[in-house]
Write a protein that holds these residues in place. Structure first.
Motif, short mmCIF file in Angstrom:
data_model
loop_
_atom_site.label_atom_id
_atom_site.label_comp_id
_atom_site.label_asym_id
_atom_site.label_seq_id
_atom_site.Cartn_x
_atom_site.Cartn_y
_atom_site.Cartn_z
N ASP A 1224 0.87 -1.23 0.02
CA ASP A 1224 0.02 -0.04 0.15
C ASP A 1224 0.90 1.14 0.08
O ASP A 1224 0.54 2.29 0.68
N ALA A 1225 1.72 1.50 -0.93
CA ALA A 1225 3.02 2.30 -0.82
C ALA A 1225 3.63 2.46 0.24
O ALA A 1225 4.35 3.65 0.40
N ARG A 1226 3.69 1.77 1.42
CA ARG A 1226 4.71 1.85 2.47
C ARG A 1226 6.15 1.90 1.71
O ARG A 1226 6.92 2.73 2.32
N TYR A 1227 6.50 1.21 0.87
CA TYR A 1227 7.55 1.05 0.04
C TYR A 1227 7.38 1.63 -1.24
O TYR A 1227 6.69 0.88 -2.14
N VAL A 1228 8.33 2.59 -1.68
CA VAL A 1228 8.17 3.05 -3.28
C VAL A 1228 9.50 2.73 -3.85
O VAL A 1228 10.53 3.13 -3.22
N CYS A 1229 9.45 1.84 -5.08
CA CYS A 1229 10.57 1.72 -5.68
C CYS A 1229 10.93 2.52 -6.99
O CYS A 1229 9.79 2.72 -7.80
N PHE A 1230 12.02 3.24 -7.06
CA PHE A 1230 12.16 3.92 -8.38
C PHE A 1230 13.79 3.99 -8.89
O PHE A 1230 14.44 4.08 -7.84
N PRO A 1231 14.01 4.38 -10.02
CA PRO A 1231 15.44 4.68 -10.25
C PRO A 1231 16.01 5.98 -9.76
O PRO A 1231 15.25 6.87 -9.31
N CYS A 1236 19.89 6.10 -14.63
CA CYS A 1236 20.98 5.78 -13.32
C CYS A 1236 20.95 4.16 -12.97
O CYS A 1236 19.98 3.72 -13.55
N CYS A 1237 22.20 3.57 -12.71
CA CYS A 1237 22.16 2.26 -12.46
C CYS A 1237 21.98 1.59 -11.12
O CYS A 1237 22.84 1.14 -10.49
N ASN A 1238 20.96 2.60 -10.38
CA ASN A 1238 20.52 2.27 -8.85
C ASN A 1238 19.08 2.19 -9.06
O ASN A 1238 18.28 3.06 -9.64
N VAL A 1252 19.58 0.98 -1.32
CA VAL A 1252 19.75 1.32 -2.75
C VAL A 1252 20.50 0.16 -3.69
O VAL A 1252 21.42 -0.47 -3.10
N LEU A 1253 19.75 -0.36 -4.44
CA LEU A 1253 20.24 -1.38 -5.29
C LEU A 1253 20.86 -1.12 -6.36
O LEU A 1253 20.41 -0.21 -7.26
N ASP A 1254 22.09 -1.65 -6.60
CA ASP A 1254 22.80 -1.55 -7.88
C ASP A 1254 22.56 -2.50 -8.99
O ASP A 1254 22.06 -3.69 -8.75
N THR A 1255 22.50 -1.88 -10.01
CA THR A 1255 22.15 -2.65 -11.09
C THR A 1255 23.33 -2.30 -12.23
O THR A 1255 24.12 -1.39 -12.10
N ARG A 1288 17.98 -8.90 0.00
CA ARG A 1288 18.28 -8.23 -1.27
C ARG A 1288 19.77 -8.88 -1.85
O ARG A 1288 20.14 -8.16 -2.81
N GLN A 1289 20.53 -9.36 -0.93
CA GLN A 1289 21.83 -9.92 -1.66
C GLN A 1289 21.66 -10.99 -2.46
O GLN A 1289 22.54 -11.12 -3.35
N ASP A 1290 20.58 -11.47 -2.58
CA ASP A 1290 20.24 -13.03 -3.43
C ASP A 1290 19.71 -12.35 -4.61
O ASP A 1290 18.32 -12.03 -4.47
N VAL A 1291 20.19 -12.19 -5.78
CA VAL A 1291 19.55 -11.64 -6.95
C VAL A 1291 19.56 -12.57 -8.18
O VAL A 1291 20.40 -13.34 -8.29
N GLY A 1292 18.30 -12.70 -8.75
CA GLY A 1292 17.97 -13.40 -9.64
C GLY A 1292 18.25 -12.47 -10.98
O GLY A 1292 17.93 -11.35 -10.97
#
Length: 1585
Positions: A1224-1231, A1236-1238, A1252-1255, A1288-1292
């Protein structure tokens, strides 16, 4: 008939009062015989007063004006007030044998030879009694009968002496008004008694007390009843009363049944008459009623104040000649200046007719007597009315709703456009008493800013004022000298002739002596009014000069006190003086009835108690007598929709203040009682205690005053209460009550806004803030200033739906702006927010309820909105000292603001076409401008006048042109294309001209003022340097590398001697004044440039990017590591004075704020414009930003250093194109930024980043699996990453496909078991497994290509069973079944058959429905199983420049569809019942589809459902949390567009038919006027005698 009077007062009148209030009428009863006793000295009030009240009621009343109750009493027959000379001599000749009768006539009547012809007038004798008057009447009757027998009098003349005052009043009430509908405004009741057996019987009781009737009176009474029954059968009623007490026994109380029946009949007849008149044809439907009320008020007042004969004929003729001579040329306004009382008003009132005679009868004349009504007391409402009147008179389109202050610019635009409208009559605007205007735009130091300093041909403005400074600022004033003795004598002769009066020799000699020195017009007029009333036998006053106006006012007050009592006079005039806008007669009588001091004085003798037990009021006769003597000193004025009373002369108002309100105690008492009245403290049966001489202790009595509800009906606000109550509570010192019941009452705020507009409420708040120190009131005022201009009420909002819609907007705006401040301000702000929540909970219609603050709060970045030119802004220029801001417009207007307080200093008129360039010089005191009307104009910013107009200036169509002023050399330069012209700054004489090359054509030109060098560049690349003093050629050279490009923009580095020009294909050319050049290539065409104040930084916009250069001696070097990316074409840029901040704007209707000290970090995103910002100006304080648009009539002032509560999302969330929401928008994900590569995972509750997740590559799309707690990230490299949100350390990772195209869209099934990934023309469906430790994404289960040439996938949705729904940029929509490898095309998504891109897709939770949105604002609801559409839904906001659906989602129960669009609106659609929700009314059928509309002032980027509504992200970093309430059942007449100017259309698929075509849609346009029955009279009162 005291019982009947008491019964009507007790029950019938309050019921009628409530009925009239619901229809916007004041109810007033004029019963001049109620409450009167002999001790008041009013028992012999002249019949003429009664007849005058009847005439006034017939003139003013909407509906009924007269009610009569006629029994067996004929009524007294008074002696006539005046008898013509011939008739009196004939009567006297018949009484020669009666010396006593002749003596009576000699004492009672004196001959007035000043009347033309002479008459005998009745005298007021101290020893007069009813018995003596009866003797006079009988003598006159005997004489009249004899004279009739001898033939010297007619029968009609004889009957005059037999006619009672009752018959005279009834005949006046029934037949006196004349014209159609006169009879329908009257009702007559025959009072008849019932006998013991049910038949009629003689009346006894009260009527017997009057004595038996003689034969003549009986005959006259019978004839009167016969006449009424014959001529007025429809107006006749019968009132039957029980037998008199004499017949029923002395102790038997009268039965109340007949009184109740009488009251019911009166209520029924009166309400029927009111409704009949309100529904009568003749109302001006579709046009603003308040305007015609205002015009009628000024027209009637002008006719009243214009003397019958002009006292200044020579001056009037001179003004007419001046207007005639100026009709065909440009000219300044004509200002008539003189002290108060010199006759300016009378002169200007006469001018209206005189100027029509001079210019032609078709001339349009607009007269305003300023200060005589609230709409003519403030400059903004004055200009609004003038603009509407001129538009209606000339057949132009009516101006739409504008924001505060926009009336001045609209007014100027109308005046300027008048000569360009073709053949049209001349316009003459007459404004009297300019000094009476209130508000910031009113008269003060110098001329008001909204007054044009120069007028076009055929447009004239005549102004009068007492302020010499205003007159001098506008031009050469026309003085008003005192009247000469000859003019005064001429005025006397004309006044007497028009009134049919004359003066005797002694009286004329007295006037000649008094007028021997002439005088001002007002004292002369007062003296003439007094002399006009003299009879030939009136004793002359003491000889002397004319009294001043103040002396005359004091003398009037002394006379009133002697005639009516000092207490009554002092209190009545005191209440009038203390009222904010005046009082109506009904209000003043109610107020005086609440005044215990007045009532105690009335019953001071103690011999006569009040006429009714439990009821106490001021007898109407007392006010009628006082009003008769006061009338010449009062004037009517429209205020709050009603006709009120105010003082006609300022001198009289000053004397009233001096005599009756000498100290604060008197004023406090008056304001306290006025506050009680408008608050309604003593209405609704509340009894107020009073001490009366006839009672031993105070008694509580009902005063029967008018109730004061906030809403008179569901559509009518109590504007009198809204206007008066805050003023009187403040003046009375009742601040706690003011803050609790007014400012702490959200219903009050909403009522005031929807009834009179935001400006009125803000004015009230500012009035209170002067005397109150309340931070919360300041926050409330700032919040109100942020409300949209669309809330200004208009004629289309007078129906229930329109007003209800406006209330919804007010409550929504206030809750969404104030809720973040409620915890820190629980007293006022918290209470208002809670009231908003309670109001929404009780609303019977569908509504979106804000659950958080998502609009700019008070104290936020948006500080104020300035009214710009109605056609937009083309130039924005700050003066070098940062004190003045100029804005040019497409219509030629130039607006000048003072930067300190943002008040309009001047509106410069002269240009007739688009302004291209503006320069301020002379330390902010002068300006130069060039427009497409081929003129260069020089202006004085001190006086606002045009100094000079230079013709033949070719502005051209080049994107870049330059205006330079060399103050040292006193030269002004214009450079456009490769042409340069120069003129003398003082004389306007041409200095030289450098023409463009004929062969090569123009490209660009510039002038370097400090270096005295001019530069031109031709399309062939030829650079020429010229001497800027004489125009001689210095050098010429060729510049290679430009190609076929045109100049798009450019800047001059004057101190460095360089010009930087940007070209249409990306070339950036730097040329120095010595001929050196540097050429750079940018990836796209250059669209804008901005230079820092010290010329060290240059911001260059190209395409969707901005590159910042460092300018040094070696040239231009990149200042930031990367370009600043935007979401659309860049339009404007501005750099702060300290080189720390860069502001930019783009197509996305946002303003981007970047930190230059942090390598271009985005620090803020500003919005609320709705249109692309095309101009930016940063003030030298580095925090004040001004934005303007070519497409909007407003400018906005922003505070970049604002300190308010943090937003839920950071500014970087606004610059990205993909957002994903979780929990319910408690967490919002965006570049973290564009390209940007994050990826940022943001906690919106805590307001900080969780991670902050690195891509490995820039992010292109995001999707969250709520149940599996996974985040899917599509990268520009084609790779798909899967992040477990709890580890978040395990990435597919899914590697890119062979074509390595970046994914454009991701979609999950409802059970999150499959994921669809779309590229331009390619879709993969993947299985999502629950692997350990990372999620498992196996090989693609299905892959397919779209194979549609020239179209790409724009959005995607995935259904169970491996069904993929995808939309294309071409507007096509397909459903692909992967197991069957079969594609099902759906109809083209557009009203026109295709071509509009699909922008969003959403599926219902049960997967029965799918919804799609397109770039042309259409929404479609699709049946997934049948692969066909069910409903096509269109919503377009009319005043928005951007359209298109951005996002959509279904509610959790699949009943509703929520959509967000580019027009910054959220719409809610009913998709649960479809055709089943339709009812018989076709219009209601489609209205059931659209449930609610909410304007959120920003674009929604992502929307997801919640348990009771939705949550959405916006481009400005706010989260929109809303609860959707949809009460069941809804009203059949609910209108979701009641408050929105929009077009809505719904097409539903035919049931039972195979063809896909839909039924013709029902379309609703707004605005419209649905008030079908305006009042037929220019009055808002039901007034009955």
């Amino acid at each position: 008939m005291a019982a009947e009077r008491g019964a009507l007062m007790e029950a019938a009148y309050p019921e009628l009062q409530a009925f009239c209030q619901k229809h916007g009428l004041m109810f007033e009863v004029i019963d001049l015989r109620w409450g009167i006793h002999d001790g008041m000295g009013t028992s012999h009030a002249p019949t003429e007063l009664f007849l005058e009240e009847i005439r006034r009621c017939q003139k003013l009343s909407v509906g009924p004006s007269f009610i009569a109750l006629l029994g067996s009493h004929y009524g007294p027959c008074p002696a006539p007030q005046a008898i013509p000379e011939g008739e009196f001599e004939a009567l006297r000749s018949q009484l020669r044998g009666e010396p006593h009768a002749l003596q009576l006539l000699a004492r009672w009547y004196l001959k007035d030879e000043n009347s033309t012809p002479p008459v005998y007038t009745r005298q007021r004798l101290a020893q007069a009694s009813p018995a003596r008057e009866r003797s006079v009447v009988l003598a006159l009757r005997r004489a009249a009968q004899r004279a009739e027998q001898q033939g010297s009098l007619s029968q009609e003349q004889r009957l005059r002496y037999h006619k009672s005052e009752t018959q005279a009043e009834i005949e006046a009430g029934l037949f006196g008004a004349g014209g159609p509908g006169a009879l329908s405004a009257a009702t007559v009741f025959f009072r008849e008694a019932e006998g013991p057996d049910g038949g009629r019987s003689p009346l006894g009781g009260e009527e017997e007390a009057a004595g038996p009737l003689d034969a003549g009176e009986q005959r006259m009474l019978a004839d009167l009843k016969t006449k009424i029954a014959t001529l007025c059968p429809e107006q006749l009623r019968v009132h039957r009363v029980p037998p008199s007490p004499a017949l029923r026994g002395p102790r038997h109380k009268p039965q109340p049944r007949h009184l109740k029946e009488l009251g019911q009949q009166v209520v029924a007849a009166t309400s029927h008459h009111v409704l009949q008149r309100l529904r009568a044809p003749g109302g001006r439907l579709g046009q603003p009623r308040w305007l015609f009320q205002e015009l009628a008020h000024h027209g009637a007042l002008g006719r009243e104040r214009a003397p019958a004969s002009c006292w200044r004929q020579g001056l009037l003729a001179g003004i007419c000649r001046h207007v005639q001579q100026a009709d065909r040329r440009s000219h300044p306004p004509l200002v008539v200046c003189g002290p108060p009382g010199c006759g300016k008003t009378a002169l200007l009132c006469r001018l209206g007719e005189a100027v029509r005679a001079a210019l032609g009868r078709e001339t349009v004349v607009a007269l305003r007597l300023l200060g005589t009504s609230p709409l003519s007391s403030r400059w903004d409402s004055l200009l609004r009315g003038l603009c509407l009147q001129l538009s209606l008179a000339l057949g132009w389109p009516l101006p739409g709703a504008q924001g505060p202050g926009s009336g001045a610019l609209l007014f100027h635009r109308l005046l300027l456009s008048a000569p360009r409208q073709g053949a049209h009559p001349s316009l003459v605007l007459i404004l009297d008493s300019l000094e009476r205007l209130q508000g910031a735009g009113g008269a003060g130091r110098g001329a008001p800013s909204w007054l044009p300093k120069r007028l076009p041909p055929q447009v004239h403005l005549v102004i009068s004022t007492t302020e010499q400074s205003v007159a001098e600022a506008l031009g050469e004033p026309l003085g008003m000298p005192p009247l000469s003795p000859e003019q005064a004598q001429e005025a006397l002769a004309g006044q007497l002739a028009s009134a049919g009066r004359a003066l005797g020799p002694g009286q004329r000699a007295w006037c000649q002596q008094s007028f021997s020195r002439g005088g001002q017009a007002l004292p002369v007029a007062l003296a003439l009014r007094e002399a006009q009333q003299w009879a030939s036998y009136t004793p002359l006053p003491a000889p002397g000069l004319l009294p001043t106006a103040r002396e005359a006012a004091h003398r009037l007050c002394r006379g009133l006190e002697q005639a009516h009592g000092a207490v009554l006079v002092g209190h009545a005039l005191g209440y009038l003086a203390c009222a904010r806008h005046g009082l109506s007669e009904a209000e003043l009588k109610d107020i005086l009835s609440l005044d215990n001091e007045v009532l105690a004085e009335l019953y001071r003798g103690g011999r006569h108690p009040p006429p009714n037990q439990g009821l106490l009021r001021l007898p109407p006769l007392l006010w009628a007598q006082l009003h008769r003597d006061l009338a010449p000193w009062l004037e009517p004025r429209w205020a709050d929709g009603f006709l009120l009373m105010g003082f006609r002369h300022r001198e009289f108002a000053s004397v009233v203040q001096e005599r009756y309100l000498p100290g604060p105690e008197e004023r406090l008492q008056r304001h306290l009682l006025l506050a009680d009245f408008f608050r309604g403290t003593w209405s609704w049966g509340m009894k107020k205690p009073v001490g009366l001489p006839s009672a031993s202790k105070p008694v509580s009595l009902d005063r029967k005053v008018t109730p004061q509800p906030l809403w008179l009906s569901r559509t009518l606000a109590n504007q009198r209460k809204l206007s008066e109550l805050p003023f009187h509570l403040l003046q009375a010192g009742r601040t706690e009550e003011l803050q609790r019941d007014v400012w702490g009452n959200m219903d009050w705020t909403a009522c005031r806004v929807v009834a009179t507009g935001v400006g009125s409420l803000v004015s009230d708040l500012e009035m209170c803030l002067v005397g109150l120190s309340s931070p919360e009131l300041g926050l409330l005022r700032d919040a109100l200033l942020l409300l949209p201009p669309a809330l200004e009420p208009g004629p289309e909002d007078e129906d229930e739906d329109g007003l209800e819609g406006l209330r919804v907007v007010v409550y929504t705006e206030m809750l969404a702006r104030l809720s973040p401040l409620a915890p820190s301000h629980p007293g006022l702000i918290g209470a208002l927010c809670q009231q908003c929540q309670d109001w929404f909970a009780a609303l019977p219609h569908p509504v979106l309820v804000p659950l958080c603050g998502f609009l700019y709060p008070p104290g936020g970045p948006l500080r104020r909105t300035l009214a710009g030119a109605p056609t937009g802004t083309t130039v924005l220029e700050l003066s070098p000292d940062q004190r003045v801001l100029l804005a040019g417009s497409p219509c030629g207007l130039l607006v000048v603001w003072d930067v300190g307080g943002w008040a309009v200093r001047h509106i410069l008129t002269g240009h007739s076409a688009e302004v291209r360039c503006v320069r301020v010089f002379g330390k902010g005191t002068r300006a130069a401008s060039v427009a497409l009307d081929h003129t260069l104009r020089l202006w004085s910013l001190v006086s606002g006048r045009q100094e000079r107009a230079i013709p033949d200036v070719q502005a051209g169509e080049q994107n870049w042109c330059q205006l330079h002023v060399d103050e040292r050399q006193r030269t002004v330069y214009w450079a456009s294309g490769s042409e340069v012209k120069a003129w003398s700054l003082e004389t306007g004489v041409p200095a030289f001209q450098i023409p463009a090359e004929p062969a090569g054509g123009g490209l660009c030109a510039a002038v370097f003022v400090p270096r005295l060098v001019a530069m031109t560049l031709s399309e062939r690349g030829t650079l020429c340097l010229w001497d800027s003093l004489g125009g001689q050629l210095h050098s010429k050279q060729a510049l290679p590398g430009l190609g076929e490009e045109s100049v798009a923009c450019g800047v001059l580095l004057q101190e460095r001697g360089r010009m930087v020009a940007g070209f249409s294909q990306g070339s950036l050319l730097t040329i120095s004044s010595d001929g050196n050049s540097q050429l750079e290539k940018l990836p796209a065409g250059i669209c804008c440039m901005a230079l820092s104040e010290d010329e060290s930084l240059l911001a260059t916009g190209f395409g969707q990017h901005v590159r910042v250069f460092l300018a040094d001696l070696a040239g231009l070097h990149p200042f930031l590591a990367t370009d600043l990316m935007h979401d659309g074409q860049v339009h404007a840029a501005a750099i702060s004075a300290d080189n720390t901040t860069l502001c930019t704007s783009s197509d996305g209707d946002c303003i981007w704020v970047w930190s230059l000290t942090q390598q271009g970090l985005l620090t803020d995103v500003l919005g609320d414009t709705g249109v692309p910002v095309t101009h930016l100006a940063l003030c030298s304080d580095n925090s004040t930003l001004v934005s303007a648009s070519r497409h909007a009539p407003v400018l906005r002032v922003w505070d970049l250093g604002h300190d308010c509560q943090p937003r839920p999302l950071p500014s970087s969330a606004a610059c990205v194109g993909c957002v994903a929401l979780s929990r319910d928008a408690r967490y919002v994900c965006f570049p973290q930024a564009r390209d940007c590569c994050n990826v940022v995972i943001w906690d919106s509750v805590e307001g900080e980043a969780c991670d902050v997740l690195d891509t490995s590559a820039p992010v292109r799309c995001l999707e969250v699996a709520e149940q599996r707690n996974l985040l899917f990230v599509g990268l520009a490299s084609g790779t798909l990453l899967v992040f477990p949100l709890d580890s978040r350390q395990d990435v597919g990772c899914v590697p890119p496909a062979e074509h390595r195209k970046p994914p454009c869209s991701l979609a999950l099934t409802r059970d999150e078991a499959q994921l669809a990934v779309a590229c331009d023309d390619w879709v993969q469906v993947l299985e999502v497994g629950l692997g350990e430790p990372a999620p498992l994404l196996g090989q693609p289960a299905y892959t397919f290509y779209t194979q549609i040439p020239g179209a790409a996938i724009s959005c995607l949705a995935l259904l169970a069973g491996y069904r993929v729904l995808y939309g294309m940029t071409s507007g096509e929509l397909f459903l692909y079944s992967c197991p069957q490898a079969q594609v099902f095309p759906l109809e083209a998504h557009s009203s026109g058959g295709g071509g509009s891109s699909i922008t969003c897709l959403a599926t219902s939770h049960g997967e029965k429905w799918a919804a799609s949105g397109s770039a042309d604002a259409w929404r479609c609801l699709w049946d997934v199983e049948l692969c066909c559409w069910e409903h096509q839904m269109l919503f377009r906001k009319q005043d928005s420049s951007s359209q298109g659906v951005l996002c959509a989602c279904f509610s959790k129960d699949d009943r509703y569809l929520f959509t967000g669009s580019l027009d910054q609106c959220v719409t809610v659609w009913d998709v649960s019942q479809g055709e089943q929700s339709q009812i018989d009314d076709d219009v209601q059928a489609w209205l059931g589809a659209l449930l609610a509309v909410q304007f959120v002032h920003m674009s929604i980027t992502r929307i997801v459902p919640t348990a009771d509504g939705f949550v959405a992200t916006t481009r400005l970093g706010y989260l929109v949390r809303e609860r959707f309430r949809c009460p069941q059942p809804m009203g059949l007449h609910y209108d979701p567009l009641g408050h929105v100017k929009a077009t809505c259309q719904v097409r539903s698929r035919k049931k039972g038919g195979e063809e896909p075509g839909g039924q013709p849609g029902h379309q609703k346009q707004h605005p419209r006027d649905r008030r079908a029955h305006p009042a037929n009279k220019l009055s808002q009162v039901c007034r009955i005698v």
